[in-house]
Motif scaffolding. Structure first.
Motif, PDB file in Angstrom:
ATOM      1  N   VAL A  84       9.537  -5.244   3.620  1.00  0.00           N
ATOM      2  CA  VAL A  84       9.774  -3.804   3.718  1.00  0.00           C
ATOM      3  C   VAL A  84       8.493  -3.070   3.348  1.00  0.00           C
ATOM      4  O   VAL A  84       7.835  -3.404   2.359  1.00  0.00           O
ATOM      5  N   THR A  85       8.117  -2.072   4.152  1.00  0.00           N
ATOM      6  CA  THR A  85       6.824  -1.425   3.954  1.00  0.00           C
ATOM      7  C   THR A  85       6.808  -0.409   2.829  1.00  0.00           C
ATOM      8  O   THR A  85       5.734  -0.009   2.378  1.00  0.00           O
ATOM      9  N   ASP A  86       7.964   0.029   2.346  1.00  0.00           N
ATOM     10  CA  ASP A  86       7.996   0.962   1.216  1.00  0.00           C
ATOM     11  C   ASP A  86       7.307   0.306   0.026  1.00  0.00           C
ATOM     12  O   ASP A  86       7.762  -0.742  -0.468  1.00  0.00           O
ATOM     13  N   PRO A  87       6.189   0.890  -0.459  1.00  0.00           N
ATOM     14  CA  PRO A  87       5.462   0.248  -1.572  1.00  0.00           C
ATOM     15  C   PRO A  87       6.317  -0.002  -2.799  1.00  0.00           C
ATOM     16  O   PRO A  87       6.044  -0.917  -3.579  1.00  0.00           O
ATOM     17  N   ASN A  88       7.379   0.797  -2.974  1.00  0.00           N
ATOM     18  CA  ASN A  88       8.214   0.628  -4.158  1.00  0.00           C
ATOM     19  C   ASN A  88       8.910  -0.721  -4.183  1.00  0.00           C
ATOM     20  O   ASN A  88       9.365  -1.180  -5.243  1.00  0.00           O
ATOM     21  N   THR A  89       8.996  -1.388  -3.026  1.00  0.00           N
ATOM     22  CA  THR A  89       9.645  -2.697  -2.994  1.00  0.00           C
ATOM     23  C   THR A  89       8.917  -3.710  -3.865  1.00  0.00           C
ATOM     24  O   THR A  89       9.511  -4.660  -4.348  1.00  0.00           O
ATOM     25  N   THR A  90       7.614  -3.495  -4.091  1.00  0.00           N
ATOM     26  CA  THR A  90       6.872  -4.359  -5.010  1.00  0.00           C
ATOM     27  C   THR A  90       6.362  -3.599  -6.234  1.00  0.00           C
ATOM     28  O   THR A  90       6.265  -4.161  -7.322  1.00  0.00           O
TER      29      THR A  90
ATOM     30  N   ALA B  74      -0.054  -3.401  -0.810  1.00  0.00           N
ATOM     31  CA  ALA B  74      -0.039  -2.073  -1.413  1.00  0.00           C
ATOM     32  C   ALA B  74      -0.045  -2.150  -2.937  1.00  0.00           C
ATOM     33  O   ALA B  74      -0.542  -1.249  -3.615  1.00  0.00           O
ATOM     34  N   THR B  75       0.507  -3.241  -3.469  1.00  0.00           N
ATOM     35  CA  THR B  75       0.510  -3.446  -4.914  1.00  0.00           C
ATOM     36  C   THR B  75      -0.594  -4.390  -5.361  1.00  0.00           C
ATOM     37  O   THR B  75      -1.307  -4.121  -6.329  1.00  0.00           O
ATOM     38  N   TRP B  76      -0.769  -5.507  -4.628  1.00  0.00           N
ATOM     39  CA  TRP B  76      -1.606  -6.591  -5.133  1.00  0.00           C
ATOM     40  C   TRP B  76      -2.930  -6.782  -4.392  1.00  0.00           C
ATOM     41  O   TRP B  76      -3.762  -7.564  -4.829  1.00  0.00           O
ATOM     42  N   GLY B  77      -3.140  -6.079  -3.259  1.00  0.00           N
ATOM     43  CA  GLY B  77      -4.347  -6.301  -2.472  1.00  0.00           C
ATOM     44  C   GLY B  77      -5.520  -5.460  -2.951  1.00  0.00           C
ATOM     45  O   GLY B  77      -5.446  -4.723  -3.936  1.00  0.00           O
ATOM     46  N   TYR B  78      -6.633  -5.564  -2.232  1.00  0.00           N
ATOM     47  CA  TYR B  78      -7.827  -4.785  -2.557  1.00  0.00           C
ATOM     48  C   TYR B  78      -7.506  -3.301  -2.533  1.00  0.00           C
ATOM     49  O   TYR B  78      -6.943  -2.774  -1.579  1.00  0.00           O
ATOM     50  N   ASN B  79      -7.900  -2.624  -3.598  1.00  0.00           N
ATOM     51  CA  ASN B  79      -7.686  -1.185  -3.697  1.00  0.00           C
ATOM     52  C   ASN B  79      -9.003  -0.505  -3.318  1.00  0.00           C
ATOM     53  O   ASN B  79      -9.786  -0.125  -4.171  1.00  0.00           O
ATOM     54  N   CYS B  80      -9.252  -0.401  -2.015  1.00  0.00           N
ATOM     55  CA  CYS B  80     -10.566   0.013  -1.527  1.00  0.00           C
ATOM     56  C   CYS B  80     -10.696   1.528  -1.424  1.00  0.00           C
ATOM     57  O   CYS B  80      -9.752   2.227  -1.097  1.00  0.00           O
ATOM     58  N   ASN B  81     -11.921   1.994  -1.695  1.00  0.00           N
ATOM     59  CA  ASN B  81     -12.299   3.382  -1.428  1.00  0.00           C
ATOM     60  C   ASN B  81     -11.402   4.392  -2.134  1.00  0.00           C
ATOM     61  O   ASN B  81     -11.218   5.510  -1.656  1.00  0.00           O
TER      62      ASN B  81
END
Length: 479
Positions: A350-356, A228-235
């Protein structure tokens, strides 16, 4: 500053002693575009890590084939018919490009931190693992043998096995140990305590099919939520908002082009539509503006952040003051994980994007500062991270209703001013509510129960170019 010549033997001994206090790690990678970008970042942090191996491996997205024309196919993959290889980028990119560029800037890096490993030493760690097919673990390879031998040696430190691609080369190393010691429970227990797999995702089936059922006591961390932070930011289109609002600038093309893609090393870094692509990968359309709009991942602006999806596998090891690789439940630049199952010992981020996301701005500034180190050997011209310390230590017993004033000690190697803040890391503590903090005084809630914990973070940021941030943590134990 007076330079002092150190005899080679003494220097080597000092280097060996220095490594003993650092996380011991092996990178396994399928060398996709995002792996390459992660590697450019990773090598700038090798002064903080003991890199024992950089190993090519296969994944569901990239595999070399066996060179004999053997066709391979698994349902649900990107290719609709059997293939003899798939999007393989070769086994020379790390040596001929990344490490060759690292060697060119190494003299500058070493003047910024003498702990940077010699290029020749890093080169000796590069091995080819199990690359023939997705999930192939049928035979020993130079890469699997390296991992096997590390897990069996007498160094008591954990070996953090980063899986940027599939886990198949790691699985082969474990299988080799199992075959060599088929009935030795002590060896299996020792290896299970020593090995920790940090997977940016499960990119083949070897974890599920072999590692989990056969090595259930071996800790594995599944960290793909960090995409969510570091992967491909697609579409996402031009209106994308990667990062928290205040940090979005660090992912824009203007910032990346100016601060990261600079000099003989930084120019290798990959960003959207920068004209670069991985050799041998016909689906790598990220650098081609004519093809990218029709690809699976629509382009953002030129030079915008592309992807470093594998940062999630080494961020937990970086020396920020927060890191504690032995306890994934503690948060930091590598996010925060919870134990999904005890047997197998699987932890999931943890899936909450704020964790990263909460750390992204600090991490990007840190990356830019280190990239600036590649440009000069003059220590005074670039920024270096401060150190911050909570004077009272790591733990403190407190009573409900009490006021606790904490003290800090800071140091900046460049003489910069360090601004400090104290804040509650609610996700880490077991007390469920918010805690009032005024300056460095923490008000312990009257309803805090015995045995609950409150996690307090000291954060210090200098005022140099690319402001750099370090941390310390205290856990208040309610008694």
């Amino acid at each position: 500053m007076l330079a002092v010549a150190v005899p080679a033997a003494a220097s080597d001994k000092a280097a060996a002693n220095d490594r003993q206090g650092k996380p011991r790690t092996v990178v396994t990678t399928d060398m996709e575009q995002d792996d390459y970008a992660s590697l450019i970042r990773y090598l700038l942090y090798t002064d903080d890590l003991d890199t024992e191996g950089i190993v090519y491996t296969a994944s569901r997205f990239h595999w070399a084939g066996d060179g004999k024309g053997t066709e391979f196919f698994l349902p649900g993959r990107e290719y609709p018919t059997p293939q003899t290889s798939w999007r393989w980028t070769g086994t020379r990119t790390i040596q001929n490009q990344a490490l060759a560029a690292y060697a060119r800037v190494y003299p500058n890096l070493r003047r910024q931190d003498p702990a940077y490993p010699k290029p020749a030493d890093l080169l000796t760690t590069v091995k080819v693992g199990n690359v023939d097919f997705e999930g192939e673990m049928s035979h020993d390879t130079a890469g699997s043998n390296l991992i096997r031998d590390l897990l069996l040696d007498h160094d008591p430190r954990p070996v953090y096995l980063q899986a940027w691609g599939g886990t198949n080369t790691i699985a082969r190393a474990l299988k080799s140990i199992e075959e060599r010691y088929p009935h030795d429970a002590r060896i299996k227990a020792r290896v299970s305590r020593k090995a920790v797999i940090l997977a940016s995702g499960f990119q083949d089936e070897t974890y599920a099919n072999y590692i989990a059922p056969n090595w259930p006591a071996l800790k594995v961390e599944q960290l793909s939520a960090g995409y969510a932070t570091w992967g491909y930011n697609c579409n996402a289109g031009k209106g994308n908002t990667r990062g928290l609002p205040a940090d979005h600038v660090y992912f824009t093309g203007d910032w990346i082009k100016k601060n990261i893609q600079i000099g003989p090393y930084g120019k290798l870094y990959r960003s959207w539509l920068d004209g670069q692509s991985m050799p041998g990968d016909p689906l790598d359309i990220f650098g081609d503006p004519a093809k990218a709009p029709g690809g699976w991942c629509k382009p953002l602006g030129p030079y915008d952040f592309l992807s470093e999806g594998d940062n999630v596998a080494f961020n937990p090891l970086l020396n920020t003051g927060l890191q504690n690789p032995a306890d994934p439940a503690l948060g930091g630049w590598g996010g925060q994980a919870t134990q999904t199952t005890a047997s197998p010992d699987l932890w999931t981020m943890v899936t909450d994007p704020n964790t990263t996301l909460r750390w992204a701005g600090a991490a990007q500034n840190d990356f830019a500062a280190r990239m600036s180190w590649t440009l000069t050997g003059d220590y005074r011209k670039v920024n270096h991270a401060p150190s911050v310390k909570i004077v009272q230590g790591d733990y403190l017993g407190v009573r409900p209703g009490a006021s606790v004033t904490l003290s800090s000690r800071t140091h900046d190697p460049d003489g910069d001013r360090v601004s400090t803040t104290w804040w509650q890391y609610r996700e880490e503590g077991t007390y469920p509510g918010a805690v009032a903090i005024a300056g460095s005084t923490v008000e312990i809630p009257a309803d805090a129960q015995r045995g609950q914990t409150i996690s307090i973070i000291l954060q210090g940021t200098d005022d140099g170019q690319f402001p750099l941030t370090r941390y310390d943590r205290m856990r208040l134990m309610v008694s």
